[in-house]
Design a protein around this motif. Structure first.
Motif, PDB file in Angstrom:
ATOM      1  N   UNK A   1     102.395  45.753  67.150  1.00 53.09           N
ATOM      2  CA  UNK A   1     102.353  45.102  66.034  1.00 53.09           C
ATOM      3  C   UNK A   1     101.808  45.570  64.957  1.00 53.09           C
ATOM      4  N   UNK A   2     100.925  46.503  65.041  1.00 55.22           N
ATOM      5  CA  UNK A   2     100.200  46.958  63.871  1.00 55.22           C
ATOM      6  C   UNK A   2      98.840  46.441  63.547  1.00 55.22           C
ATOM      7  N   UNK A   3      98.471  45.204  64.475  1.00 55.63           N
ATOM      8  CA  UNK A   3      97.194  44.836  64.373  1.00 55.63           C
ATOM      9  C   UNK A   3      96.064  45.264  65.276  1.00 55.63           C
ATOM     10  N   UNK A   4      95.087  45.024  65.237  1.00 55.19           N
ATOM     11  CA  UNK A   4      93.848  45.229  65.902  1.00 55.19           C
ATOM     12  C   UNK A   4      93.258  44.213  66.623  1.00 55.19           C
ATOM     13  N   UNK A   5      92.653  44.382  67.638  1.00 53.35           N
ATOM     14  CA  UNK A   5      91.772  43.135  68.243  1.00 53.35           C
ATOM     15  C   UNK A   5      90.441  43.420  68.594  1.00 53.35           C
ATOM     16  N   UNK A   6      89.583  42.491  68.570  1.00 60.20           N
ATOM     17  CA  UNK A   6      88.062  42.880  68.925  1.00 60.20           C
ATOM     18  C   UNK A   6      87.313  41.854  68.832  1.00 60.20           C
ATOM     19  N   UNK A   7      86.071  41.911  68.973  1.00 55.96           N
ATOM     20  CA  UNK A   7      85.210  40.880  68.908  1.00 55.96           C
ATOM     21  C   UNK A   7      85.167  39.778  67.979  1.00 55.96           C
ATOM     22  N   UNK A   8      85.464  40.456  66.651  1.00 55.34           N
ATOM     23  CA  UNK A   8      85.643  39.096  65.753  1.00 55.34           C
ATOM     24  C   UNK A   8      86.911  38.323  65.572  1.00 55.34           C
ATOM     25  N   UNK A   9      87.741  38.817  66.596  1.00 57.06           N
ATOM     26  CA  UNK A   9      89.208  38.082  66.576  1.00 57.06           C
ATOM     27  C   UNK A   9      90.380  39.012  65.629  1.00 57.06           C
ATOM     28  N   UNK A  10      91.461  38.827  66.036  1.00 53.48           N
ATOM     29  CA  UNK A  10      92.317  39.471  65.699  1.00 53.48           C
ATOM     30  C   UNK A  10      92.762  39.751  63.976  1.00 53.48           C
ATOM     31  N   UNK A  11      92.646  38.602  63.422  1.00 52.92           N
ATOM     32  CA  UNK A  11      92.641  38.872  62.121  1.00 52.92           C
ATOM     33  C   UNK A  11      91.460  39.293  61.347  1.00 52.92           C
ATOM     34  N   UNK A  12      90.193  39.106  61.811  1.00 53.11           N
ATOM     35  CA  UNK A  12      89.099  39.860  61.060  1.00 53.11           C
ATOM     36  C   UNK A  12      89.181  41.466  61.380  1.00 53.11           C
ATOM     37  N   UNK A  13      89.483  41.517  62.651  1.00 52.33           N
ATOM     38  CA  UNK A  13      89.225  42.874  63.240  1.00 52.33           C
ATOM     39  C   UNK A  13      90.372  43.644  62.339  1.00 52.33           C
ATOM     40  N   UNK A  14      91.525  43.204  62.374  1.00 50.43           N
ATOM     41  CA  UNK A  14      92.596  43.853  61.631  1.00 50.43           C
ATOM     42  C   UNK A  14      92.247  44.105  60.209  1.00 50.43           C
ATOM     43  N   UNK A  15      91.766  42.995  59.289  1.00 53.76           N
ATOM     44  CA  UNK A  15      91.375  43.064  58.301  1.00 53.76           C
ATOM     45  C   UNK A  15      90.301  44.153  58.030  1.00 53.76           C
ATOM     46  N   UNK A  16      89.448  44.291  58.720  1.00 55.75           N
ATOM     47  CA  UNK A  16      88.388  45.257  58.787  1.00 55.75           C
ATOM     48  C   UNK A  16      88.717  46.753  58.901  1.00 55.75           C
ATOM     49  N   UNK A  17      89.764  46.824  59.861  1.00 63.21           N
ATOM     50  CA  UNK A  17      90.470  48.241  60.013  1.00 63.21           C
ATOM     51  C   UNK A  17      91.266  48.647  58.847  1.00 63.21           C
ATOM     52  N   UNK A  18      92.004  47.795  58.374  1.00 60.62           N
ATOM     53  CA  UNK A  18      92.523  48.130  56.901  1.00 60.62           C
ATOM     54  C   UNK A  18      91.793  48.432  56.032  1.00 60.62           C
ATOM     55  N   UNK A  19      90.759  47.789  55.708  1.00 63.85           N
ATOM     56  CA  UNK A  19      89.673  48.075  54.578  1.00 63.85           C
ATOM     57  C   UNK A  19      88.825  49.448  54.968  1.00 63.85           C
ATOM     58  N   UNK A  20      88.990  49.936  56.136  1.00 64.96           N
ATOM     59  CA  UNK A  20      88.478  51.284  56.440  1.00 64.96           C
ATOM     60  C   UNK A  20      89.152  52.390  55.799  1.00 64.96           C
TER      61      UNK A  20
END
Length: 84
Positions: free
Chosen positions: A65-84
């Motif tokens: 679905x274009x998102x990422x999942x991780x230790x900070x939760x889906x929304x936070x990890x997706x946001x940081x992945x996009x910022x990268x």
């Protein structure tokens, strides 16, 4: 600053994290490495091309679905992945 041995060791560690040979706690770390690379105008941390390794790790981990999942939760990890 780049010639300081302690700073150089930190950049080497960042390269290990980017290369996947040291643990990364979250996508936040990838974004932090991106900021460091851009601010210092570096395309490598040690021997590691931080952008190539980081981008590849994100592409590999991205969910259908274009998102990422991780230790900070889906929304936070997706946001940081996009910022990268």
């Amino acid at each position: 600053l780049k010639d300081d041995p302690v700073f150089a060791k930190g950049l080497q560690r960042a390269g290990q994290i980017a290369a996947g040979t040291a643990p990364a706690s979250a996508r936040y770390q990838l974004w932090s490495m991106e900021r460091l690379g851009v601010i210092l105008n570096l395309d490598h941390f040690g021997e590691t091309n931080w952008f190539e390794k980081g981008a590849n790790s994100l592409i590999t981990a991205q969910k259908p679905d274009g998102s990422w999942t991780g230790s900070w939760g889906d929304k936070s990890d997706t946001a940081f992945a996009i910022l990268f």
